[in-house]
Design an enzyme around this catalytic site. Sequence first.
Site, PDB file in Angstrom:
ATOM      1  N   ARG A  59      87.484  29.040  47.234  1.00  0.00           N
ATOM      2  CA  ARG A  59      87.855  29.062  48.654  1.00  0.00           C
ATOM      3  C   ARG A  59      89.353  29.266  48.821  1.00  0.00           C
ATOM      4  O   ARG A  59      89.991  28.658  49.676  1.00  0.00           O
ATOM      5  CB  ARG A  59      87.390  27.790  49.371  1.00  0.00           C
ATOM      6  N   SER A  84      80.581  24.627  57.030  1.00  0.00           N
ATOM      7  CA  SER A  84      81.054  23.548  56.147  1.00  0.00           C
ATOM      8  C   SER A  84      82.509  23.214  56.469  1.00  0.00           C
ATOM      9  O   SER A  84      83.384  24.075  56.361  1.00  0.00           O
ATOM     10  CB  SER A  84      80.930  23.969  54.683  1.00  0.00           C
ATOM     11  N   GLU A 111      87.984  22.524  54.515  1.00  0.00           N
ATOM     12  CA  GLU A 111      87.857  23.950  54.216  1.00  0.00           C
ATOM     13  C   GLU A 111      88.337  24.775  55.398  1.00  0.00           C
ATOM     14  O   GLU A 111      88.848  25.878  55.225  1.00  0.00           O
ATOM     15  CB  GLU A 111      86.390  24.282  53.900  1.00  0.00           C
TER      16      GLU A 111
END
Length: 337
Positions: free
Chosen positions: A162, A237, A333
């Site tokens: 990520r 998420s 995130e």
Amino acid sequence: MQIHNNFSLKKYNTFGIEALAKQFVAVHTVNELKKVLENYKGQNKFILGGGSNMLLTQNIDTLVIHIDLKGKKIVKEDENHVWVESMAGENWHQFVLWTINQNFGGLENMSLIPGNVGTTPVQNIGAYGTEIKDVFTSCEAIEIDNQQFKTFLREDCNFGYRDSIFKNEIKDKFIITAVTFKLTKHSHKINSSYGDIIKELERQQIINPNLFDISNAIIAIRKSKLPDPKELGNSGSFFKNPIISKSDFDKIYILHPEIPHYIVSESQVKVPAGWLIEQAGFKGKRFGDAGIHKNQALVLVNYGNASGQEILKVSKDIQSEVLKQFGIQIEAEVNII
């Protein structure tokens, strides 16, 4: 191309947070983007894509440039592969479905991830064993300060979990305008090894899945776990799955032998953040209009009129409790604005 003042961003972020942009403009061509950057040279600018990976906690006191560049094309192909370029403003899921309909393989495991194509390399998005870096070949980007175009190859991007160069060394310096992916034309590498995919394929009584089958299975899985942002504000998420040292994991495992985990290397283990949050007692909890989804503890939601600050507070409370109970620091995130 029109500049709007005091423009509501509620419809431009998937959390559905009410926030105002001091100025707002949507650009539909690369020339329009270049012109705006030239006209506002030296001034602060906020670049907005699909609005799916951010939490607005305040008004944006500057010019917001919404990247709405459309178009996709086959750049080249050989016997086994095809190189497909998509403009940054294309909806990611619709682009994935388009590639599958062409029988191009490589993106099917990332079906139904919210957002636009242009932001996928920034986050190195991924799901069910596949990441952007696996199919990415290059992207075109314009440098904000001098309006010069640059091509970033895969090796230039410093892709991580990520993560990428666009989130670090050159953050806020470039705007991605187009991305090129290398996809398979046949002999596709079907990745169905994840437990949820196996269960869904079994439920559908599919033994030898093709691209469509994998995509449809993942769409079904995601719909069962994740709320539709059009119906319930969310950003998918909210937290990354933490990667911890094996020594730290071993200590936790003694107390929690049921903990799910994935071996990353001889010295590192990945732990599902959703499991940690659920064990900490937050799954399905609601705090005013901010809350945690009942089916997936990784997803924070806006039940209607939550502010970004309220959702941010819930996220910090979750981080604090997980750290207290497990000694693991989970990271957001999404981008906190």
